[in-house]
Enzyme design. Sequence first.
Site, PDB file in Angstrom:
ATOM      1  N   PRO A   1       0.757  -1.308  -0.116  1.00 38.29           N
ATOM      2  CA  PRO A   1      -0.043   0.032  -0.111  1.00 38.29           C
ATOM      3  C   PRO A   1       0.781   1.201   0.127  1.00 38.29           C
ATOM      4  O   PRO A   1       1.729   1.459   0.913  1.00 38.29           O
ATOM      5  CB  PRO A   1      -0.762  -0.064   1.146  1.00 38.29           C
ATOM      6  CG  PRO A   1      -0.929  -1.862   1.395  1.00 38.29           C
ATOM      7  CD  PRO A   1       0.426  -2.118   0.892  1.00 38.29           C
ATOM      8  N   CYS A   2       0.610   2.035  -0.820  1.00 41.91           N
ATOM      9  CA  CYS A   2       1.393   3.349  -0.932  1.00 41.91           C
ATOM     10  C   CYS A   2       0.982   4.628  -0.449  1.00 41.91           C
ATOM     11  O   CYS A   2       1.489   5.723  -0.863  1.00 41.91           O
ATOM     12  CB  CYS A   2       1.615   3.496  -2.704  1.00 41.91           C
ATOM     13  SG  CYS A   2       0.203   3.506  -3.456  1.00 41.91           S
ATOM     14  N   GLN A   3      -0.276   4.667   0.355  1.00 39.12           N
ATOM     15  CA  GLN A   3      -0.849   6.055   0.758  1.00 39.12           C
ATOM     16  C   GLN A   3       0.255   6.714   1.359  1.00 39.12           C
ATOM     17  O   GLN A   3       0.178   8.076   1.305  1.00 39.12           O
ATOM     18  CB  GLN A   3      -1.706   5.742   1.347  1.00 39.12           C
ATOM     19  CG  GLN A   3      -3.187   5.283   0.485  1.00 39.12           C
ATOM     20  CD  GLN A   3      -3.385   3.715   0.309  1.00 39.12           C
ATOM     21  OE1 GLN A   3      -2.248   3.037   0.846  1.00 39.12           O
ATOM     22  NE2 GLN A   3      -4.337   3.287   0.301  1.00 39.12           N
TER      23      GLN A   3
END
Length: 357
Positions: A101-103
């Site tokens: 996940p890149c948030q």
Amino acid sequence: MAYAERLESAWLDHLVPRSIDAPTVVSTFAGCGGSSLGYSMAGFEERLAVEWNEKQAASFVANFPDVPLHLGDIADLSDADALRLSRLAPGELDVFDGSPPCQGFSLAGGRVFEDKRNQLFLEYVRLLKTFAPKAFVMENVRGMVIGKMRLIFADILRELKATGYQVSARVLIASHYGVPQARPRMIFVGIRNDLAALGVAPSHPQPLFARGVTVREAWHGVINEPEELDVARFGTNRLVHRILYRMSPGEYADKYHPNRQLYGMHRLDFDQVSPTILRNGGAGGVCEACHPSEHRRATIAELKRLGSFPDSFVMRGSFQDRWAAIGNSVPPLFMRAIAAHVRQLLATVEERHVESA
């Protein structure tokens, strides 16, 4: 070949039965299956997928019913279970794939250095050590090499190399690989040290297209169901309607109104490549991907085309769920190009083995 025809041809490649010697892949943070579809289009056999989100996993299962799926937190997947489910021993896997996940890294977010989501790559590294594959691919946003996030990028690179791999990292643009979306992503490619010693260094595919696929080309022949068009409209939000009537193709709403509710609201341009599709565009009263001439959001059928998902790919869930799935995904045609390149690297490794025998 027209874009829709290329998508259909790639879909047919996905449907071809795998040969007994097909290269293998394990996909973590699999989402609805964007990366998985790219690998399948490139001839890979997927041995295991890992995804925690039930809504996205429903789409994955609909399209990959024969792929074993660990539905749950990646931290809860033990090393032994990962090997058992994939029917592999350490060292046998060809490619280990994942998009943590890149948030926490994203330019669209706050880019908080201590964000816990920035630590999920350690679970990826744990399973990388477990499988000890010949190669790995890891994808994330380009925000990790901007400002203070470069420190996290350096940590990630150091950790990956410490597991026994030569690693190359580059920002690639999805539109350079046939996707009608200007989606820049950081792509890590690793080759196991013993294989790199044969003279095969990790590298990235060269751009395949000098000119990006436009929205008009992407949507040629697309079919929108009436109920989808109804959902795509903005209902009674008068502010959105008033601003949309003033917006020209390619413009953002903040040109006409400072209201933060409209932040990122954008009219697509038929004659340009789409900007990056974000995961939250299907929710709320506004949207970053509005139709170039109609006063509505893009439909899911239109978004699938922009994300390089073939029309036959099944998306489960609500309008918002399906939008989020596309916004979170690695575009399949993008990953197909990367997978095909890594497959060629591994073929070169085999040739070197034969030459040295």
